[in-house]
Design a protein around this motif. Structure first.
Motif, PDB file in Angstrom:
ATOM      1  N   GLN A 338       0.851  -1.188   0.000  1.00 14.38           N
ATOM      2  CA  GLN A 338       0.000   0.000   0.000  1.00 14.38           C
ATOM      3  C   GLN A 338       0.884   1.234   0.000  1.00 14.38           C
ATOM      4  N   VAL A 339       0.337   2.317  -0.523  1.00 16.73           N
ATOM      5  CA  VAL A 339       1.096   3.558  -0.619  1.00 16.73           C
ATOM      6  C   VAL A 339       0.654   4.480   0.515  1.00 16.73           C
ATOM      7  N   ARG A 344      -0.425  11.976  -3.426  1.00 20.26           N
ATOM      8  CA  ARG A 344       0.847  12.338  -4.045  1.00 20.26           C
ATOM      9  C   ARG A 344       1.499  11.168  -4.766  1.00 20.26           C
ATOM     10  N   SER A 345       1.337   9.967  -4.197  1.00 20.57           N
ATOM     11  CA  SER A 345       2.114   8.858  -4.782  1.00 20.57           C
ATOM     12  C   SER A 345       1.281   7.643  -5.171  1.00 20.57           C
ATOM     13  N   TRP A 346       0.041   7.868  -5.622  1.00 20.29           N
ATOM     14  CA  TRP A 346      -0.793   6.731  -6.027  1.00 20.29           C
ATOM     15  C   TRP A 346      -0.092   5.853  -7.050  1.00 20.29           C
ATOM     16  N   ILE A 347       0.732   6.460  -7.894  1.00 20.83           N
ATOM     17  CA  ILE A 347       1.319   5.689  -8.995  1.00 20.83           C
ATOM     18  C   ILE A 347       2.292   4.618  -8.512  1.00 20.83           C
ATOM     19  N   TYR A 377      -8.531   6.197  -6.567  1.00 19.56           N
ATOM     20  CA  TYR A 377      -8.136   7.603  -6.640  1.00 19.56           C
ATOM     21  C   TYR A 377      -7.725   7.981  -8.059  1.00 19.56           C
ATOM     22  N   MET A 378      -6.950   7.101  -8.684  1.00 23.01           N
ATOM     23  CA  MET A 378      -6.496   7.340 -10.066  1.00 23.01           C
ATOM     24  C   MET A 378      -7.673   7.643 -11.000  1.00 23.01           C
ATOM     25  N   GLU A 379      -8.812   6.980 -10.745  1.00 24.62           N
ATOM     26  CA  GLU A 379      -9.974   7.167 -11.624  1.00 24.62           C
ATOM     27  C   GLU A 379     -10.435   8.622 -11.668  1.00 24.62           C
ATOM     28  N   LEU A 380     -10.137   9.356 -10.590  1.00 26.16           N
ATOM     29  CA  LEU A 380     -10.639  10.730 -10.499  1.00 26.16           C
ATOM     30  C   LEU A 380      -9.631  11.760 -11.005  1.00 26.16           C
TER      31      LEU A 380
END
Ligand code: 6YU
Length: 498
Positions: A338-339, A344-347, A377-380
């Motif tokens: 998990q991040v 800030r760092s989802w990627i 989160y990336m989806e948004l």
């Protein structure tokens, strides 16, 4: 026979289509109500430039004679020569295709397969143990990821005795990367959410996973072409299902009410909505509500998110024979899946990319994989920002500052209003009983009311092939057969006509 029994199927994914076809062949009067404007549900093919890409299901997992999706695809001529060979069907891969990997590190180094081997070996061993025995060992923390990590540390301490500290910490980064990959496979946020005991429930079939070179939706088109026209009513979200209407012997016991106000009476309804939708909307959907044991299973089973980010390039920057690219963050030797700071760092949750085989249909396309809350989160994030994050990521890991994607496309399954995620996993504490509860029709046994009013199909109702297309198909056939055998054992006068 089935007389004039009217069956309504909620959802036109492959489980609904499979059930409809079998019922229509037997003479039932069948209607499918679908919320969206298309058939296929989580099977969804589209294009990125000139490339055919799959937004949902990708592979036939375990293409062999026992796999109904393989058999249908072969029958319709949708598979390439290689997938049809006996060697391909006989390959035992245990759910993990032997893809040729490359590993890049966050300081821009490319590692050889040999350098990462000690980590891959330990991880593969753990996976085998987990599939064979299940790990439902009650431990004090109740934390399943912790259990895996303890095992990793234990085995590493024995096996990596002679390896220097720097190499060891890099190997632990490889394990973190494989944990993230495993989260994608399970479609979960963290391995801590997955019940390792549940792993023994999932069966993998033999055969090397293959794709539909013309797109998975080709299968949906073929299946749909064999249903009577007008069987599906599109853009017709079902809002609620009123069952147990004791309005007299000759009336249909189920009323299906759509968002648009339309009401349809039926003898039977087969509900195939995704588990994500059920979790969110069960209380509005069923009237009377689901019995407690069934509701508990809906809540207990896991439904997570796994998304794809397709990235197209003018020319490939990876080796011609490479099939999967792993990205190792060198600060992750503490073993994480998990991040800490998602915004800030989802990627960092993206484990890497699979390479789409270049042929006449594909140019140079990679498919990135990201699961969990980071994926939600990336989806948004705007498409432009996703593109920028991917560009920076690739430049950092390859050390090549000129890499520039041509375009990208991502899936957004968590925010899909009729799906709310990607697929089912056995969460902590789940057992086979939960799948039995999922598929149990209403009213439950022992009731005096008319039997088989509400039936349940869909991938989440299959006790060993959940999360797959073949599981969905088999669940649809199972419920169709349940109705067919019901009518073959009751008097021909039974369902009433209106
Ligand atoms: C597979 C693969 N694959 C990747 C990604 C995803 C999935 N799967 P549907 O949702 O299709 O249909 C329901 C319909 O109902 C739909 O049309 C809705 O619009 C409609 N609806 C909802 N609400 C409604 C309402 N109120 N009224 C009316 N209609 C309504 N499977 O075989 N190979 O490569 C992948 C993958 C990103 C999202 C996948 C894969 C899963 C399949 O896509 C999925 O199971 C079926 O399509 C579902 O069909 P259905 O009919 O049930 O529902 C421990 C251990 C565990 C081991 N785990 C094994 C891991 C293997 C999983 N692999 C998956 C991987 C990928 C990459």
């Amino acid at each position: 026979g089935c007389g004039n029994a009217r069956v309504v199927i909620v959802g036109c994914g492959i489980s609904g289509i499979a059930a409809a076809r079998r019922l229509v062949e037997t003479g039932f009067n069948v209607h499918i109500l679908e919320a969206t404007g298309r058939s296929g549900g989580r099977i969804k093919t589209t294009t990125l430039g000139d490339n055919i890409v799959e937004i949902g299901a990708n592979w036939i997992h375990g293409p062999c004679e026992e796999n109904p999706v393989f058999c249908l695809a072969r029958q319709y001529g949708l598979l390439d020569q290689q997938a049809l060979t006996p060697e391909n069907q006989a390959m035992e891969i245990n759910g993990y295709p032997p893809w040729a990997p490359i590993y890049f590190t966050s300081s821009g180094r490319k590692l050889s397969a040999g350098e990462v081997e000690p980590a891959v070996e330990i991880f593969t061993e753990l996976q085998c143990d987990c599939q064979l025995i299940g790990w439902n060992i009650p431990d004090v923390t109740g934390n399943e990821l912790y259990l895996v990590l303890v095992q990793v540390q234990k085995r590493a301490a024995e096996k990596w005795k002679d390896i220097d500290a720097r190499t060891k910490s890099l190997l632990l980064c490889v394990i973190s990367n494989l944990l993230k990959l495993e989260c994608c496979v399970n479609g979960t946020h963290s391995l801590d959410d997955v019940g390792l005991g549940g792993c023994t429930l999932y069966h993998s079939l033999p055969g090397l996973d293959c794709v539909f070179s013309g797109g998975y939706e080709g299968l949906i088109e073929k299946l749909m072409s064999e249903l009577p026209s007008g069987s599906v009513i599109y853009n017709q979200p079902v809002r609620s299902i009123h069952w147990n209407n004791n309005t007299g012997k000759r009336e249909r016991p189920v009323i299906i009410e759509c968002e648009a106000g339309r009401r349809i009476a039926a003898d039977h309804v087969i509900v195939t909505v995704p588990l994500g939708f059920l979790k969110k909307h069960h209380s509005a959907l069923f009237n009377p509500p689901l019995p407690p044991h069934k509701l508990q299973s809906v809540q207990r089973l896991g439904f997570g998110t796994n998304n794809k980010i397709f990235v197209e390039f003018d020319s490939p920057w990876w080796d011609a024979d490479c099939e999967v690219i792993h990205l190792l963050w060198e600060d992750e030797e503490a073993l994480v899946d998990q991040v800490p700071d998602i915004q800030r760092s989802w990627i960092k949750k993206l484990f890497g990319f699979t390479v789409l085989k270049p042929n006449e249909r594909y140019s140079h396309v990679l498919c990135g994989w990201i699961s969990g809350h980071e994926s939600e989160y990336m989806e948004l994030v705007s498409e432009q920002d996703v593109m920028q994050s991917i560009t920076q990521l690739l430049r950092k890991f390859t050390g090549n500052p000129t890499i520039t994607p041509r375009r990208i496309l991502r899936s957004q399954w968590f925010h899909h209003p009729w799906t709310h995620g990607s697929y089912t996993y056995p969460a902590k504490g789940c057992s086979k009983q939960d799948f039995d509860n999922m598929m149990e029709p209403l009213p439950t046994k022992g009731s005096q009311a008319k039997p088989l009013q509400v039936l349940f199909a869909g991938e989440a109702t299959h006790q060993c092939y959940f999360s797959t297309v073949h599981g969905a198909v088999l669940s649809g056939w199972r419920e169709a057969d349940r109705l067919i055998s019901h009518y073959s054992s009751t008097a021909p006068s039974e369902p009433h006509r209106s």
